[in-house]
Design an enzyme around this catalytic site. Structure first.
Site, mmCIF file in Angstrom:
data_model
loop_
_atom_site.group_PDB
_atom_site.id
_atom_site.type_symbol
_atom_site.label_atom_id
_atom_site.label_comp_id
_atom_site.label_asym_id
_atom_site.label_seq_id
_atom_site.Cartn_x
_atom_site.Cartn_y
_atom_site.Cartn_z
ATOM 1 N N ARG A 138 0.838 -1.199 0.000
ATOM 2 C CA ARG A 138 0.000 0.000 0.000
ATOM 3 C C ARG A 138 0.872 1.248 0.000
ATOM 4 O O ARG A 138 2.000 1.218 0.502
ATOM 5 C CB ARG A 138 -0.980 0.002 1.170
ATOM 6 C CG ARG A 138 -0.359 -0.059 2.541
ATOM 7 C CD ARG A 138 -1.469 -0.312 3.565
ATOM 8 N NE ARG A 138 -1.046 -0.108 4.929
ATOM 9 C CZ ARG A 138 -0.477 -1.031 5.683
ATOM 10 N NH1 ARG A 138 -0.218 -2.233 5.176
ATOM 11 N NH2 ARG A 138 -0.152 -0.771 6.932
ATOM 12 N N CYS A 147 -4.868 22.907 2.291
ATOM 13 C CA CYS A 147 -5.960 22.346 3.093
ATOM 14 C C CYS A 147 -7.074 23.389 3.246
ATOM 15 O O CYS A 147 -6.838 24.586 3.079
ATOM 16 C CB CYS A 147 -5.480 21.962 4.485
ATOM 17 S SG CYS A 147 -4.118 20.795 4.440
ATOM 18 N N CYS A 151 -4.176 22.933 10.602
ATOM 19 C CA CYS A 151 -4.198 22.487 12.000
ATOM 20 C C CYS A 151 -2.823 22.752 12.606
ATOM 21 O O CYS A 151 -1.803 22.407 11.996
ATOM 22 C CB CYS A 151 -4.488 20.991 12.060
ATOM 23 S SG CYS A 151 -5.823 20.482 10.963
ATOM 24 N N CYS A 154 -0.336 19.765 12.785
ATOM 25 C CA CYS A 154 -0.151 18.993 11.547
ATOM 26 C C CYS A 154 1.195 18.256 11.527
ATOM 27 O O CYS A 154 2.227 18.807 11.896
ATOM 28 C CB CYS A 154 -0.248 19.927 10.349
ATOM 29 S SG CYS A 154 -0.062 19.045 8.787
ATOM 30 N N ARG A 156 2.495 17.185 8.616
ATOM 31 C CA ARG A 156 3.191 17.564 7.377
ATOM 32 C C ARG A 156 3.323 19.071 7.241
ATOM 33 O O ARG A 156 3.229 19.618 6.145
ATOM 34 C CB ARG A 156 2.455 17.006 6.156
ATOM 35 C CG ARG A 156 2.484 15.529 6.107
ATOM 36 C CD ARG A 156 2.242 14.940 4.730
ATOM 37 N NE ARG A 156 2.090 13.513 4.907
ATOM 38 C CZ ARG A 156 0.910 12.904 4.966
ATOM 39 N NH1 ARG A 156 -0.198 13.563 4.760
ATOM 40 N NH2 ARG A 156 0.864 11.611 5.189
ATOM 41 N N ASP A 316 2.679 13.406 16.463
ATOM 42 C CA ASP A 316 3.953 13.284 15.745
ATOM 43 C C ASP A 316 4.850 14.473 16.091
ATOM 44 O O ASP A 316 4.364 15.598 16.223
ATOM 45 C CB ASP A 316 3.708 13.267 14.226
ATOM 46 C CG ASP A 316 3.170 11.927 13.742
ATOM 47 O OD1 ASP A 316 3.532 10.897 14.341
ATOM 48 O OD2 ASP A 316 2.391 11.920 12.779
ATOM 49 N N LYS A 360 3.306 2.512 11.426
ATOM 50 C CA LYS A 360 2.376 2.602 12.561
ATOM 51 C C LYS A 360 2.490 1.376 13.449
ATOM 52 O O LYS A 360 2.578 0.252 12.945
ATOM 53 C CB LYS A 360 0.950 2.728 12.047
ATOM 54 C CG LYS A 360 0.734 3.971 11.213
ATOM 55 C CD LYS A 360 -0.661 3.984 10.623
ATOM 56 C CE LYS A 360 -0.810 5.131 9.656
ATOM 57 N NZ LYS A 360 0.069 4.999 8.481
HETATM 58 S S1 SF4 Z 1 -3.639 17.813 9.697
HETATM 59 FE FE1 SF4 Z 1 -2.305 18.910 8.239
HETATM 60 S S2 SF4 Z 1 -2.764 17.983 6.262
HETATM 61 FE FE2 SF4 Z 1 -4.451 17.459 7.639
HETATM 62 S S3 SF4 Z 1 -5.982 19.072 7.353
HETATM 63 FE FE3 SF4 Z 1 -4.736 19.663 9.079
HETATM 64 S S4 SF4 Z 1 -3.154 20.972 8.177
HETATM 65 FE FE4 SF4 Z 1 -4.053 19.822 6.505
#
Ligand code: SF4
Length: 397
Positions: A138, A147, A151, A154, A156, A316, A360
């Protein structure tokens, strides 16, 4: 490492200012004008265009918004949709929605263990593609780096909202070719950024390319937080595109029961009735959901609306995330506190994502364990109430 022992230093991002361009006439003058804004009846793009992008805009509408320096927006841009803003408490900084989105100066405080690509995704990306190939069968396929809202926790943040990291159509084409050349891949997860922030036409194009290259794919999944950030993005037209391209499952990220609104439920039901399975991946966030009561309500509310609570992730170590970190011991306490007290289908797997790209791994209290007692190996089982049973008969052939 306990929260108290984390030493932080100031972070100086070396990248240009992220997307903080503003359209002044789109913004709200006060709290009442925000609350009068009818999200349900407007096209999703129109609502998105009214998003908050700076602390200054927020402070016109909300109380207790701390001013931040512009460099904070280099760590991760701010974008808060009017829908999210309507869920936020007007004054309370401890509001679980505000904690997830309202920028603070401490975005730049970075703990020693934190790094941009803590999951080594870039190392597992075949040349020219936007695919992360970590597991044998996968892959993660990044299709967008923007986005609906950003957040603060996040994973990333090294790439989302970064104008230098836009995922080109050329990379998407190369990624599709990679899938064509790797028939062992049977499960593709589209993520980003947020795949659902693509236009319907572009999303249809990407999904069709994947299906044309790999009609045999067993599972085609989408990870999107837009259902919780702007539920009106889920439209009948979008559902048709997902069904046409045989999208199997949509995973979203709900972190607090407050995010399960009537509008969210209504639009997720469109996906359900289209035959798309629904899952949720929460992130354990200090001050948001690091409580047994909140987590019990969250998982039960999800299941009762047809959404499977799939994973609960530990935080993370992306730059600036240590302020949200919940300890391993607390994670076990929360797991233990919901097991036995909520329905079986509502129990998620608690996960740590191994740094360095290990993948994970589940976190679980040891309910069933071998133990040597008086020189004899026993198999002991402890239930959610702390009562024990000797299950040593299972140790035989
Ligand atoms: S966690 Fe990161 S990738 Fe996911 S919606 Fe929020 S800002 Fe965007």
């Amino acid at each position: 490492m306990s929260q108290a022992s984390i030493q932080v230093k100031q972070y100086t991002p070396q990248i240009p200012l992220k997307l903080v361009k503003n359209n002044k006439e789109d913004k709200f003058a006060d709290y009442q004008s925000l609350m009068d804004f009818d999200v349900a009846s407007r096209p999703w793009r129109e609502t998105l265009a009214h998003s908050f992008k700076t602390d200054k805009e927020l402070s016109k509408v909300f109380g207790n918004i701390n001013p931040v320096e512009e460099d904070v927006y280099k760590v991760i841009a701010t974008r808060i949709t009017p829908y999210i803003a309507q869920l936020m408490d007007k004054d309370d900084q401890a509001c679980p929605i505000r904690i997830q989105y309202v920028p603070e100066q401490n975005e730049m405080d970075v703990a020693p263990q934190e790094m941009g690509d803590q999951l080594a995704e870039d190392d597992m990306m075949p040349d020219g593609t936007s695919i992360v190939h970590r597991y044998p069968n996968r892959v993660l396929f990044l299709v967008h780096n923007i986005c609906g809202a950003y957040c603060r926790h996040c994973t990333r943040k090294r790439m989302v909202s970064d104008p230098l990291n836009v995922i080109s159509m050329e990379r998407i084409r190369k990624s599709v070719e990679y899938l064509r050349e790797h028939p062992e891949v049977q499960d593709v997860l589209l993520s980003g950024g947020d795949p659902l922030l693509l236009t319907d036409d572009k999303l249809d194009q990407v999904l069709s390319m994947i299906r044309e290259a790999r009609p045999d794919l067993k599972i085609l999944r989408i990870g999107s937080r837009l259902p919780t950030q702007l539920p009106t993005r889920i439209t009948p037209e979008l559902c048709q595109i997902l069904v046409k391209n045989r999208v199997t499952l949509l995973n979203t990220q709900v972190n607090h029961p407050k995010e399960i609104t009537p509008l969210f439920v209504k639009h997720m039901a469109m996906l359900r009735t289209s035959g798309i399975m629904l899952g949720n991946q929460s992130v354990l966030i200090k001050g948001v959901n690091d409580s047994v009561e909140v987590m019990r309500d969250l998982v039960m509310d999800l299941v009762s609306n047809g959404i499977r609570p799939y994973y609960v992730y530990s935080m993370d170590p992306a730059p600036g995330n240590s302020k949200f970190q919940v300890s391993y011991d607390r994670m076990l306490e929360i797991y233990h506190g919901i097991r036995g007290w909520v329905s079986g289908p509502a129990i998620p797997t608690f996960i740590v994502d191994g740094i360095g790209g290990l993948g994970k791994m589940p976190v679980q209290p040891e309910y069933v364990r071998k133990q040597v007692i008086d020189g004899e190996t026993k198999l002991l089982a402890t239930n959610f109430e702390g009562r024990n049973a000797d299950m040593s008969f299972l140790l035989g052939e």
